[in-house]
Scaffold this active site. Structure first.
Site, short mmCIF file in Angstrom:
data_model
loop_
_atom_site.label_atom_id
_atom_site.label_comp_id
_atom_site.label_asym_id
_atom_site.label_seq_id
_atom_site.Cartn_x
_atom_site.Cartn_y
_atom_site.Cartn_z
N GLU A 198 2.80 5.13 -3.82
CA GLU A 198 2.80 6.16 -4.90
C GLU A 198 4.11 6.91 -4.99
O GLU A 198 4.47 7.29 -6.10
CB GLU A 198 1.64 7.13 -4.65
CG GLU A 198 0.28 6.49 -4.80
CD GLU A 198 -0.10 5.57 -3.64
OE1 GLU A 198 0.43 5.82 -2.54
OE2 GLU A 198 -0.85 4.62 -3.83
N ASP A 227 0.87 -1.18 0.00
CA ASP A 227 0.00 0.00 0.00
C ASP A 227 0.91 1.24 0.00
O ASP A 227 2.12 1.12 0.17
CB ASP A 227 -0.87 -0.06 1.27
CG ASP A 227 -2.05 0.89 1.22
OD1 ASP A 227 -2.23 1.59 0.20
OD2 ASP A 227 -2.79 0.94 2.22
N ASP A 278 -8.69 3.99 -1.99
CA ASP A 278 -9.58 4.31 -0.88
C ASP A 278 -10.88 4.95 -1.36
O ASP A 278 -11.06 6.17 -1.29
CB ASP A 278 -8.84 5.21 0.10
CG ASP A 278 -7.61 4.50 0.66
OD1 ASP A 278 -7.52 3.28 0.49
OD2 ASP A 278 -6.76 5.16 1.27
#
Lengths: 470, 881
Positions: free
Chosen positions: B462, B459, B540
């Site tokens: 980015e 997770d 999300d």
């Protein structure tokens, strides 16, 4: 003699006689050749043609589990490579038979539970007796308070009457003074009188008659007799009026609280440590007197007039009346509350049960509140809401609000136990807590009978078996 | 969602100065520089206005054309994206015929002509005699050449600010503007990831401009459902489609990019602006959607073959609290008869957010916990994020620090950003050495408390930096080889995902030996090439109907851009879905390629059984139906693995000549054979489904035929809360396993059902791929791939690839064959096994096993045909109708 069909529940065996070499699905249709029973293809929508395979979506498989208790599992679990029946019969590739081992373990567990139930049920009976006594006490207490309250009402009336009388005398005295000072009657000393009126009207809301005289009936009458006259306004005006001192001010505020709806209103707004708040509340009442004194000391001493003293007396008696009223309400709330069909949970009232979980100590006080403590920090997890799920759960809600979340809530499951013990506190969702309370109050004869039967069955299984048979 | 946290085009200097008209017409190909080979052309391009010279290279690739523009005289190398192409250079295509004149170069091959006009520089691709793509047709082409800093340089060249953050930009302006027109195309698709519609809406209409689509991997808190802003991943691939032709364009660049879309002259004009890198553009020539997708897969790779378990239902939450909670949730699935395969643990399982560690209080025996879950054939997943806690007691961090494995800030020190653990550093995964080092961390002996049953979730890659500009890393940070973060930003998460995936591959060889263990690593960030590693999800999202709806075009876009293994959080990550929303989302999620329920830590528990028996029945049925289609789904993944085919398909992919399908996103295909029209609104009594002309469909419960209206059209379907509107497509054979099981592993030895859905010509075709579901042995041929054909009243099973004998043997049989669409009374049909001559038991039955008595389908009862065998069944009707 044919070997029994795999996975067949003996209670259903009469459907599987093989008469006419056919089988009719238990729900009634269709009828199929008997060779299609347990042939690993589903022909019956009710799944009854495949008691021993995984072929039918709704099928059930019966494990005999000798040495343990029989069980039924979904067809989905048959021959899936995972052992589900303790006798291993659900897996054609074979699983170890663990029924004796399981049976013994379960029997030991059941016996333990049985014992707890027996002890618990006895305690429960004792508690129910004691609970009756406690209720009786509360009832007596209520009656006592009721009587005191009636008496106090009279005391208030008497104090008011006395004050009214003194005010009348005072009024007359002033009239006389004015007349003597040759001013036109009723036109002088307005300000002074006004102050006095405001004090009366605002501070008490009960001093109408005396105050009304000088300024005109209508206005002062409104102020005086207005329904419970707004305490806050009263306080303000009182200050403006410069008539009272700190003590009186505190007193007015205290009353204001009371009038604003009593303790209940206060609770609604409180988030945590309500008990302490409550104490402060009481302390506030007491403190008004001491405040009176201490603040008084800081001001130039000013002799109190007879009227003022009478007025204080009225306040004092009224406070006492309020206090009695609150106590009476509390006792009545306790009496009216649901403690279970036989009042069996009543004896938990007034007690708190603690459990430590990680860094937190949880404390649950049945019929009151649930708290989470970490060091000196305390979080309100909810106040008593009531029972749910047929007295198997006790719910506490409207606890401290979570950041961006709901109000905290605690659901306490009530389970039979020989002694009270709080276990297994969890927070499955953020700010929604659960715990189990073992308590004798949750023990029931019905469940005891069920456990006894399970124990008897298991004992028969374990004692009756021939180990070689397995 | 905090819109102001993120840049618009006007806030990014490179976008602001390059958007719209450029000096594209000043670029000229120097005719005497042209060198035209059989498969490659080089030439110089000069900007007449400023004299800057660039090198142009055209290469003839399999199914496409590569266009590269570089700056040969620059003293500083521009960054070229590594590790994305499966072969560099990619495979050459067949030769072209160059024809050079004074004004242009023409390259012709296979019905395609590429014309390079010299003045101004322009590249025109004609397919089938009509223009398909034009580069610099509108003069928007521009390359910012390397320069040295001078007084009076415009603002934004050498530094810029956004909010409180400064970007030092020591290398100055180096953006590229690409002008690419799709001539005659009314629809373009792709360039994920955006929470927006399937067919990309114009961002420029006349004088009115909206925000361009942005490609910049960002952790966007509570993203909204209709917006062109950049989300967690980027794939700079656009497809254009019209009746009869599909083409694509892939610009391999990992810097921040903005893309404008504008309708022009019956076609679609696009302008792509990248902050840095080189122009390395791949034009994909189709001519159909499957070819374009295949051409892209030829460049960047196909979907990794997942383990079978990974296609099951995943149960996740931030967070399952402790071992007891895990045991409880795991057990409840069996109590309620709901199949599932994987239980997930989010960040709270760690010791203080130090990844690869365990909170010893909550998970004192993580090995036992995993083994318990695995004892029923299931797996677990733990989260591992790229931010490393700067904690001197954290050995993984200490080692990374000591070895210099972290990304550096502009001053050359370890970059220190704020994320879940507080002060954190970030592994410099651009370096192969760092990636290898990271991979070793996943060996069971290094990841203490892990087992071979544990898989991984990446997770925040980015990367998410809570105190960074736009919640991410500063662009002037430095990577391996003195590469600025600006150049690699969009591929950072991909490289991290790669290192983790390689770690699991290495672990598999160590624990399982030569056969290995296919990795499973879910990633949030992605780039071109991610499909070779593992699945992604849409991050999300929120529990509302808009986000349920937008998940469909988002996943379809990923499928079209080569990344089909994807899903959205079922139920919505933020907020609390009510029973209806969760039920509908589960019914839809059962058709996501990746199917996971997940929830934020502040939400209420939402495990299915908490919603009561009625809801449990509905959601169980949805999940069971996915499991019953598992053989078909696994076969679809094999196709994705072989050719790059999407799993979830937009309608136009299969009906490319029906313009009514080009903008359809309320319905989709789950593989070519199943049409899904999810219920995506609350309280509705019916939904409309569009059926293309000539298509035939069958209801999966009743077997009733749905015939498309003449010329195609919508029909209204009544729905209840039980309804999961989906249909089998006439002409297809779908392999199924209909026994209800608790996990994919528990289905391993179950017999198959073949669902034969006949088209108007009474024929159908389908295939079944089967292997051990977990190892790499399939690469050595240890698989079974059969093709089924129903034609001329004969149903046959033969090998998919003729002459390739299967090395995967199994005794598993086919227990049921269900034929939909045969005329007359089902009981009037006779079926003979041509091999044995035996007549098989046939009756009219329900479509679905356990679907009740009787029915419209012709059901062959227990033919007991070996699934590994070739066979032939002959159908006849008596009396004939």
């Amino acid at each position: 003699h044919k070997t029994p069909l795999r996975g067949l529940d003996p209670a259903l065996a009469h459907h599987y006689t093989g008469r006419n070499d056919s089988f009719t699905c238990i729900d009634g249709a269709p009828t199929i050749p008997f060779v299609r029973v347990n042939d690993d293809y589903c022909d019956c929508p009710d799944g009854s043609d495949e008691p021993g395979t995984s072929a039918c979506p709704v099928g059930r498989f019966h494990c005999r589990n000798r040495g343990h208790v029989a069980a039924t599992i979904p067809a989905a679990f048959v021959d899936d490579g995972i052992c589900d029946c303790c006798d291993g019969s659900d897996e054609i590739r074979g699983c170890p038979n663990k029924c004796i081992e399981h049976g013994k373990r379960v029997l030991a567990e059941l016996r333990g539970r049985l014992k707890a139930y027996e002890v618990g049920l006895k305690l429960r009976g004792d508690h129910i007796g004691a609970n009756q006594g406690r209720r009786g006490e509360w009832e007596r207490e209520a009656a006592d308070l009721e009587a005191k309250f009636v008496g106090q009402e009279k005391a208030v009336e008497a104090a008011k009457a006395k004050k009214a009388e003194l005010e009348m005398l005072e009024h007359e005295r002033r009239e006389a003074e004015k007349a003597a000072a040759d001013g036109p009657p009723g036109s002088g000393g307005e300000g002074e009188l006004g102050e006095s009126v405001v004090v009366e009207g605002g501070g008490k809301g009960a001093g109408g008659p005396g105050a009304g005289q000088g300024q005109g009936e209508g206005e002062s009458g409104d102020g005086g007799s207005g329904e419970g006259g707004d305490a806050e306004d009263g306080a303000e005006e009182f200050v403006v009026g410069k008539e009272g001192d700190g003590g009186a001010e505190a007193g007015v505020e205290g009353e204001g609280d009371g009038k604003a709806g009593g303790l209940e209103g206060e609770i609604e707004e409180e988030e945590e440590d309500d008990d302490e708040e409550g104490e402060e509340d009481d302390g506030g009442d007491d403190g008004s007197g001491s405040g009176d004194e201490s603040k008084g000391r800081n001001k130039p001493k000013k002799e109190k007039t007879e009227v003022q003293k009478a007025q204080e007396e009225v306040r004092k008696e009224e406070r006492e009346m309020d206090r009695l009223s609150r106590e009476l309400d509390e006792v009545k709330t306790k009496l009216d509350r649901d403690y279970g069909p036989e009042n069996e949970f009543l004896y938990l009232a007034g007690n708190c049960y603690d459990a430590v979980e990680n860094q937190y100590t949880y404390s649950i006080c049945p019929f009151d509140k649930a708290t989470q403590k970490e060091g000196s920090h305390s979080t309100n997890l909810g106040r008593h809401r009531g029972f749910e799920d047929d007295y198997r759960k006790l719910v506490f809600d409207k606890g401290q609000k979570c950041w961006q979340g709901p109000d905290r809530k605690m659901v306490l499951s009530l389970e039979c136990g020989a002694e009270e013990k709080l276990v297994d506190v969890q927070e499955p969702s953020r700010c929604e807590y659960s715990a189990r309370l073992q308590t004798s109050a949750a023990c029931s004869n019905v469940e005891l009978a069920a456990i006894k039967q399970q124990v008897a069955e298991l004992e028969a299984q374990l004692e009756g078996h021939d180990p070689t048979e397995l | 969602f905090k819109d102001h946290e993120f840049k618009k085009c006007r806030d990014a200097a490179f976008c602001k100065r390059n958007r719209g008209p450029q000096d594209g017409r000043d670029y000229t190909v120097l005719a005497d520089s042209v060198v035209a080979g059989k498969r490659a052309v080089t030439a110089l391009i000069r900007n007449k206005a400023d004299g800057a010279t660039f090198k142009l290279e055209l290469s003839r690739l399999e199914g496409g054309l590569r266009v590269q523009v570089t700056e040969p005289d620059s003293p500083v190398d521009r960054f070229r994206v590594p590790d994305v192409l499966v072969a560099d250079p990619p495979a050459w295509g067949r030769a072209w015929e160059p024809r050079l004149t004074a004004t242009e170069l023409s390259l012709a091959f296979e019905g395609t002509e590429i014309r390079l006009s010299f003045s101004p520089f322009r590249l025109i691709v004609e397919i089938g005699g009509a223009p398909a793509m034009r580069l610099n047709g509108r003069g928007l082409f521009h390359v910012e050449r390397h320069r040295t800093r001078q007084d009076g340089d415009p603002e934004g060249w050498w530094e810029e600010k956004f909010k409180t953050h400064a970007d030092s930009k020591p290398r100055g302006p180096q953006a590229i503007s690409l002008d690419l027109e799709f001539s005659g195309f009314g629809h373009v698709y792709g360039i994920p990831e955006h929470a927006t519609g399937l067919s990309l809406q114009p961002t420029v209409e006349g004088n009115e401009t909206k925000e361009p689509y942005r490609l910049y991997n960002l952790d966007v808190f509570e993203y909204v459902h209709e917006s062109p802003f950049g989300l967690y991943g980027s794939i700079p691939l656009m497809l254009a489609h019209r009746a009869g032709l599909t083409v694509g364009a892939f610009w391999m660049d990992a810097s921040e990019m903005f893309v404008d879309v504008e309708r022009v002259d019956g076609g679609t004009g696009t302008q792509w602006i990248a902050e840095s890198g080189v122009l390395d553009l791949f034009l994909l020539l189709g001519p159909g959607p499957a070819q374009v997708v295949g051409q892209y897969a030829g460049l960047t790779g196909t979907t990794a073959m997942p383990q079978l378990f990974a296609l099951g239902y995943h149960q996740c939450r931030w967070n399952y609290n402790d071992q007891a909670d895990v045991a409880q949730v795991d057990a409840q699935f069996d109590v309620h008869g709901i199949p599932y395969d994987v239980l997930w643990l989010d960040i709270e399982h760690t010791d203080g957010k130090k990844y690869l560690t365990w909170d010893a209080k909550k998970f004192p025996d993580s090995v036992k916990m995993q083994e318990n879950v695995a004892s029923r054939g299931r797996r677990m997943v733990t989260i591992v994020d790229p931010h490393m806690k700067r904690d001197s007691g954290y050995s993984v961090h200490k080692e990374a620090e000591r070895l210099g494995h972290y990304v550096k800030n502009k001053d050359g020190n370890d970059y220190d950003g704020w994320c879940w653990p507080g002060s954190s550093s970030y592994l410099d995964v651009l370096s192969p050495v760092v990636r290898d080092w990271w991979s070793t961390q996943f060996l069971v002996e290094n990841y203490v408390g892990s087992t071979e049953h544990l898989y991984i979730w990446n997770d925040m890659n980015e990367p998410s930096v809570f105190n960074g500009p736009e919640i991410t890393m500063h662009k002037d940070c430095l990577h391996h080889g003195n590469v600025e973060h600006r150049d690699v930003h969009n591929m950072y998460g991909y490289l991290y995902h790669m290192a983790t995936t390689n770690g699991l591959i290495a672990r598999g060889y160590k624990t399982k030996g030569r056969q290995g263990d296919r990795p499973f690593v879910l990633s949030r960030a992605f780039f071109a090439g991610t499909q070779r590693l593992g699945p992604v999800w849409t991050g999300d999202n929120t529990a509302n109907w808009e986000q349920l709806r937008v998940s469909v075009p988002m996943l379809l876009s990923l499928g079209l851009t080569g990344l089909p293994y994807s899903g959205a959080d079922v139920g919505g990550f933020f907020g609390n879905p009510d029973e209806e929303l969760l039920t509908r989302w589960t019914q839809l999620g059962a058709f996501y390629p990746f199917f996971r329920q997940h929830a934020h830590i502040d939400t209420k528990r939402r495990e299915i059984w908490l919603f009561g028996p009625e809801a449990v029945d509905r959601m169980r049925r949805a999940i069971q139906q996915r499991y019953s289609l598992m053989p078909y789904l696994y076969t679809l993944f094999r196709a994705a693995n072989a050719s790059g085919a999407p799993v979830m398909l937009p309608m136009w992919y299969e009906f490319p000549n029906d313009p009514n399908t080009f903008d359809l996103q309320e319905q989709f295909l789950f593989g070519p054979a199943v049409l899904v029209r999810p219920v995506m609104e609350p309280g509705v009594q019916s939904v409309a489904v569009y059926l293309p002309p000539g298509s035939v469909w069958y209801d999966p419960e009743s077997g009733n035929k749905l015939q498309a209206p003449e010329g195609g059209g919508s029909i209204q379907l009544p729905v209840t809360m039980e309804s999961i509107p989906y249909f089998y497509r006439g002409g297809y054979i779908v392999p199924k396993r209909e026994r209800h099981r608790r996990s994919t592993m528990a289905m391993k030895n179950d017999p198959f059902t073949l669902l034969v859905a006949l088209d108007g010509d009474v024929s159908a075709m389908g295939d079944l791929y089967l292997d051990d579901g977990s190892s790499f042995n399939f690469r050595d041929g240890a698989y079974l791939h059969k093709v089924y054909r129903f034609r001329g009243l004969e149903l046959t099973s033969t090998d998919w690839e003729e002459g390739v004998a299967s090395k995967y043997d199994t005794a598993v049989t086919i227990e049921r064959i269900v034929v939909l669409g045969l005329p007359g009374d089902p009981a009037s049909w006779r079926v003979t096994d041509s091999g044995s001559g035996a007549e098989l038991a046939v009756n009219g039955g329900p479509v679905r096993l356990g679907g009740g008595l009787g029915g419209s389908a012709v059901v062959i009862r227990k033919p007991d045909l070996g699934v590994a065998k070739d066979w032939k069944l002959t159908f006849s009707q008596s009396p004939p109708v």
